[in-house]
Write a protein that holds these residues in place. Structure first.
Motif, mmCIF file in Angstrom:
data_model
loop_
_atom_site.group_PDB
_atom_site.id
_atom_site.type_symbol
_atom_site.label_atom_id
_atom_site.label_comp_id
_atom_site.label_asym_id
_atom_site.label_seq_id
_atom_site.Cartn_x
_atom_site.Cartn_y
_atom_site.Cartn_z
ATOM 1 N N LEU A 47 -67.921 -13.656 -25.054
ATOM 2 C CA LEU A 47 -69.321 -13.700 -25.471
ATOM 3 C C LEU A 47 -69.632 -14.987 -26.225
ATOM 4 C CD1 LEU A 47 -69.878 -9.974 -26.527
ATOM 5 C CD2 LEU A 47 -70.840 -11.160 -24.535
ATOM 6 N N GLY A 48 -68.939 -16.047 -25.883
ATOM 7 C CA GLY A 48 -69.215 -17.327 -26.504
ATOM 8 C C GLY A 48 -70.557 -17.886 -26.072
ATOM 9 N N ASN A 49 -71.265 -18.545 -27.009
ATOM 10 C CA ASN A 49 -72.521 -19.230 -26.712
ATOM 11 C C ASN A 49 -73.519 -18.311 -26.015
ATOM 12 O OD1 ASN A 49 -74.252 -21.431 -26.727
ATOM 13 N ND2 ASN A 49 -73.495 -22.229 -24.779
ATOM 14 N N ALA A 50 -73.689 -17.114 -26.553
ATOM 15 C CA ALA A 50 -74.558 -16.111 -25.930
ATOM 16 C C ALA A 50 -75.816 -15.822 -26.744
ATOM 17 C CB ALA A 50 -73.776 -14.816 -25.704
ATOM 18 N N ASN A 51 -76.021 -16.574 -27.825
ATOM 19 C CA ASN A 51 -77.211 -16.403 -28.673
ATOM 20 C C ASN A 51 -77.300 -15.002 -29.270
ATOM 21 O OD1 ASN A 51 -79.507 -17.447 -29.939
ATOM 22 N ND2 ASN A 51 -80.875 -16.838 -28.271
#
Length: 200
Positions: A47-51
């Motif tokens: 869930l990296g860089n998922a806001n």
């Protein structure tokens, strides 16, 4: 599966990246951002860089086979649940560039399989637990740009000389004391990065 859906319920997800997390399915292995092994155990959460914003929840510790927890580059906040220390299959824990705060749980020193722990660019405070010296498989430890203080435990520094730690970045904190880099043991490429004003 229910625990992941319970986590979803506590996250703010403006881009609907968790839309596929449907609790009516038999298991979460068809969900986006989830990887399972051949026995349908969750081994990876990407869930990296998922806001996303919201917390990590203690119930994540029920993912007994989890190897990768990747939640970097979000707006997650709160403390790191000490229960995550029982995830002994965990290899990568990427928490960097969020708003996590509070102490680093000493229980994380029980993550015997951990290779990469990157928690830079947060607001962690307190000391580095001496228990981190038990992370003898660790290759990268990044704790830079937090609010950590006190001395760097000698047990952690020993990971550079006697274990597998190749990068230790503790710069941009409020540590006391100094680190003397040495290559006397002909280590593999090893880097220790500390505050620029420290005496070496």
């Amino acid at each position: 599966m229910l625990l992941l859906h319970a986590w979803k319920a506590q996250l703010v997800d403006p881009n609907n990246v968790l839309q596929s997390w449907d609790p009516t399915l038999v298991n979460p292995c068809t969900w986006f951002h989830i990887t399972c092994d051949s026995n349908n155990f969750v081994v990876r959460v990407d869930l990296g860089n998922a806001n996303l914003s919201g917390p990590l929840i203690p119930e994540l510790s029920s993912l007994k086979k989890l190897q990768y927890l990747m939640v970097y580059d979000n707006s997650l906040s709160g403390s790191i649940p000490r229960e995550l220390g029982i995830l002994t299959n965990l290899k990568s824990l990427f928490l960097y560039n969020n708003y996590f705060s509070g102490p680093l749980p000493s229980s994380l020193g029980s993550l015997s399989s951990l290779l990469f722990f990157e928690a830079q660019d947060n607001s962690f405070s307190g000391r580095i637990p001496a228990s981190f010296g038990a992370l003898t498989s660790l290759k990268r430890l990044r704790l830079d740009n937090n609010n950590l203080s006190g001395n760097i435990p000698f047990t952690v520094l020993q990971l550079v000389e006697f274990a597998n730690l190749q990068l230790l970045n503790v710069s941009l904190n409020s540590f006391s004391g100094t680190v003397r880099p040495t290559n006397s043991s002909e280590l593999a490429v090893t880097t220790i990065i500390q505050d620029p004003l420290a005496q070496i």
